[in-house]
Scaffold this motif. Structure first.
Motif, PDB file in Angstrom:
ATOM      1  N   LYS A  22     -29.258  33.563  31.446  1.00  0.00           N
ATOM      2  CA  LYS A  22     -28.238  33.229  30.443  1.00  0.00           C
ATOM      3  C   LYS A  22     -28.504  31.884  29.755  1.00  0.00           C
ATOM      4  N   THR A  23     -29.306  31.040  30.368  1.00  0.00           N
ATOM      5  CA  THR A  23     -29.589  29.722  29.776  1.00  0.00           C
ATOM      6  C   THR A  23     -30.697  29.765  28.728  1.00  0.00           C
ATOM      7  N   ILE A  24     -31.378  30.892  28.609  1.00  0.00           N
ATOM      8  CA  ILE A  24     -32.494  31.005  27.661  1.00  0.00           C
ATOM      9  C   ILE A  24     -31.941  31.086  26.237  1.00  0.00           C
ATOM     10  N   PRO A  25     -32.386  30.209  25.347  1.00  0.00           N
ATOM     11  CA  PRO A  25     -31.799  30.153  23.999  1.00  0.00           C
ATOM     12  C   PRO A  25     -32.044  31.381  23.122  1.00  0.00           C
ATOM     13  N   VAL A  26     -33.113  32.142  23.344  1.00  0.00           N
ATOM     14  CA  VAL A  26     -33.381  33.302  22.481  1.00  0.00           C
ATOM     15  C   VAL A  26     -32.611  34.545  22.926  1.00  0.00           C
ATOM     16  N   ILE A  27     -31.860  34.437  24.007  1.00  0.00           N
ATOM     17  CA  ILE A  27     -31.069  35.573  24.496  1.00  0.00           C
ATOM     18  C   ILE A  27     -29.637  35.423  23.996  1.00  0.00           C
ATOM     19  N   ASP A  28     -29.173  36.448  23.271  1.00  0.00           N
ATOM     20  CA  ASP A  28     -27.811  36.440  22.742  1.00  0.00           C
ATOM     21  C   ASP A  28     -26.794  36.856  23.803  1.00  0.00           C
ATOM     22  N   TYR A  29     -27.189  37.804  24.647  1.00  0.00           N
ATOM     23  CA  TYR A  29     -26.259  38.332  25.649  1.00  0.00           C
ATOM     24  C   TYR A  29     -27.074  39.007  26.743  1.00  0.00           C
ATOM     25  N   CYS A  30     -26.619  38.906  27.990  1.00  0.00           N
ATOM     26  CA  CYS A  30     -27.262  39.631  29.082  1.00  0.00           C
ATOM     27  C   CYS A  30     -26.220  39.972  30.141  1.00  0.00           C
ATOM     28  N   LEU A  31     -26.518  41.019  30.899  1.00  0.00           N
ATOM     29  CA  LEU A  31     -25.544  41.567  31.831  1.00  0.00           C
ATOM     30  C   LEU A  31     -26.257  42.339  32.920  1.00  0.00           C
TER      31      LEU A  31
END
Length: 142
Positions: A118-127
């Motif tokens: 979740k801290t990765i800037p290129v990721i908008d959303y993860c689950l």
């Protein structure tokens, strides 16, 4: 005449994280590798054959050790001769990538890793995704 249908159960001893990101596959892999949890490298595309000469091809980045496997799968198919399904897992089409995690030593690894992802800037959303609720989980068994 009575018809019988053969059903099979494949082991689903893996965890899954769905990722929404507009980043290219190699860019996302680079960011994931910076977490120092694993080192993903490009592997051969996975080819899945179906009845009636139907086939799909999925892009894969992989790290495999003696005790665990990590796959970064692009949910949108690289190639297919099936006109209706353009995703590896149709019911998860809202995710651009799937991170498939198998570990013999770390239980609930996906939940721990999710906090870092979740801290990765290129990721908008993860689950984290409950694999038992996916109908098309057979596409993830390889």
């Amino acid at each position: 005449m009575k018809k019988s249908r053969l059903t099979t159960q494949y082991p689903t001893d893996f965890e899954l994280i769905g990722i929404v990101s507009s980043a290219k596959e190699y860019q996302l892999a680079w960011h994931l590798n910076q977490l120092n949890e694993f080192h993903l490298v490009k592997d051969e595309d996975v080819k899945i054959d179906f009845a009636e000469n139907r086939q799909i091809r999925v892009s894969v980045l992989l790290e495999e050790t003696e005790f665990r496997k990590v796959y970064l799968l692009k949910n949108k198919l690289v190639a297919t001769n099936i006109q209706t399904n353009q995703f590896l897992v149709q019911e998860l089409q809202q995710f651009d990538f799937l991170l498939k995690l198998s570990s013999q030593t770390d239980e609930n690894w996906a939940n721990e890793l999710l906090l870092k992802v979740k801290t990765i800037p290129v990721i908008d959303y993860c689950l984290t995704i409950d694999v038992s609720k996916i109908k098309m989980k057979d596409n993830l068994v390889f």
